[in-house]
Write a protein that holds these residues in place. Structure first.
Motif, PDB file in Angstrom:
ATOM      1  N   SER A  49       0.830  -1.212   0.000  1.00  0.00           N
ATOM      2  CA  SER A  49       0.000   0.000   0.000  1.00  0.00           C
ATOM      3  C   SER A  49       0.859   1.255   0.000  1.00  0.00           C
ATOM      4  O   SER A  49       0.564   2.231  -0.700  1.00  0.00           O
ATOM      5  N   LYS A  50       1.932   1.246   0.783  1.00  0.00           N
ATOM      6  CA  LYS A  50       2.843   2.390   0.802  1.00  0.00           C
ATOM      7  C   LYS A  50       3.541   2.547  -0.544  1.00  0.00           C
ATOM      8  O   LYS A  50       3.753   3.661  -1.023  1.00  0.00           O
ATOM      9  N   SER A  53       1.159   4.126  -2.952  1.00  0.00           N
ATOM     10  CA  SER A  53       1.036   5.558  -2.643  1.00  0.00           C
ATOM     11  C   SER A  53       2.215   6.343  -3.206  1.00  0.00           C
ATOM     12  O   SER A  53       2.035   7.428  -3.782  1.00  0.00           O
ATOM     13  N   ARG A  54       3.427   5.801  -3.048  1.00  0.00           N
ATOM     14  CA  ARG A  54       4.609   6.475  -3.620  1.00  0.00           C
ATOM     15  C   ARG A  54       4.497   6.540  -5.126  1.00  0.00           C
ATOM     16  O   ARG A  54       4.804   7.571  -5.741  1.00  0.00           O
ATOM     17  N   ASN A  56       1.790   6.542  -7.039  1.00  0.00           N
ATOM     18  CA  ASN A  56       0.758   7.483  -7.479  1.00  0.00           C
ATOM     19  C   ASN A  56       1.153   8.937  -7.230  1.00  0.00           C
ATOM     20  O   ASN A  56       0.776   9.827  -7.980  1.00  0.00           O
ATOM     21  N   GLU A  57       1.930   9.159  -6.167  1.00  0.00           N
ATOM     22  CA  GLU A  57       2.328  10.522  -5.836  1.00  0.00           C
ATOM     23  C   GLU A  57       3.455  11.035  -6.727  1.00  0.00           C
ATOM     24  O   GLU A  57       3.428  12.187  -7.177  1.00  0.00           O
TER      25      GLU A  57
END
Length: 219
Positions: A49-50, A53-54, A56-57
């Motif tokens: 999940s992390k 997130s990285r 997508n960011e």
């Protein structure tokens, strides 16, 4: 198939490289213009999940991978997601858990990563009964062991030793034709929210694209 492929990476212990394999298989599929979702079952570490997130960011220009965390209702979540995604990949936490048992019952393809060392491969004895029981309940499932974090040293005998050990379990475990080697690029890619096929390392790219082909060959 009227739904997407369901693939699981699981182990009863941590440190086998499940999350890294999950991330890289997801990237390999999403670059084939497929809609891919990762379902993470470890609410504590949240490795995948992390990573999503990285990605997508920092890499909005890269193909998007979807993710969610699910522990209590894995079966219904995966079945529902498989109607909306081409590939659903389950990253099961490294323990004998309800999520692990559920993944064995609902997945089309299961990969069990092992580092080729005596202590690691002997963990199969803890999994043997579960694999046998759930294979009967999910008879169409393909279950592979995959050797991960292999030494790149040509004199190292650990791969052949591990393969010899697993010959006693071939009725329940198919050897993956893919070996994944201990390469720094896997850690670098993960830290940056990328997959190795998006990096400049040909050997790791070949490993992951071949893993994708292996999955496709059994669908």
């Amino acid at each position: 198939m009227e739904r997407g492929i369901i693939v699981a990476f699981l182990q009863v212990k941590g440190g086998s490289g499940k999350s890294t394999l999950t991330q890289n298989l997801a990237v390999s599929f999403v670059h084939s213009n497929l809609k891919v979702k990762i379902i993470a079952c470890d609410i504590r570490q949240r490795t995948c999940s992390k990573w999503v997130s990285r990605r997508n960011e920092y890499h909005s220009d890269k193909p998007k991978i979807f993710s969610s965390i699910q522990v209590d209702d894995l079966k219904n979540s995966v079945i529902e997601d498989s109607k909306n995604y081409d590939v659903v990949i389950i990253d099961v936490q490294g323990s004998d858990s309800k999520s692990l048992r559920t993944a064995l019952l609902i997945s089309d393809i299961v990969y069990i990563p092992f580092t080729p060392s005596q202590n690691d491969v002997e963990v199969i004895e803890e999994l043997y009964g579960l694999l046998e029981d759930t294979q009967f309940q999910n008879n169409n499932r393909k279950t592979f062991y995959i050797l991960n974090n292999c030494s790149v040293h040509y004199l190292d005998q650990s791969i052949s030793d591990a393969e010899l050990f697993f010959k006693d379990y071939t009725h329940i475990l198919v050897p993956s034709q893919i070996r994944v080697y201990n390469r720094k690029v896997y850690k670098v890619a993960s830290s940056e929210g990328l997959g190795v096929i998006e990096m400049n390392d040909l050997k790791s790219k070949i490993e992951m694209l071949n893993l994708k082909k292996e999955v496709e060959s059994y669908v």
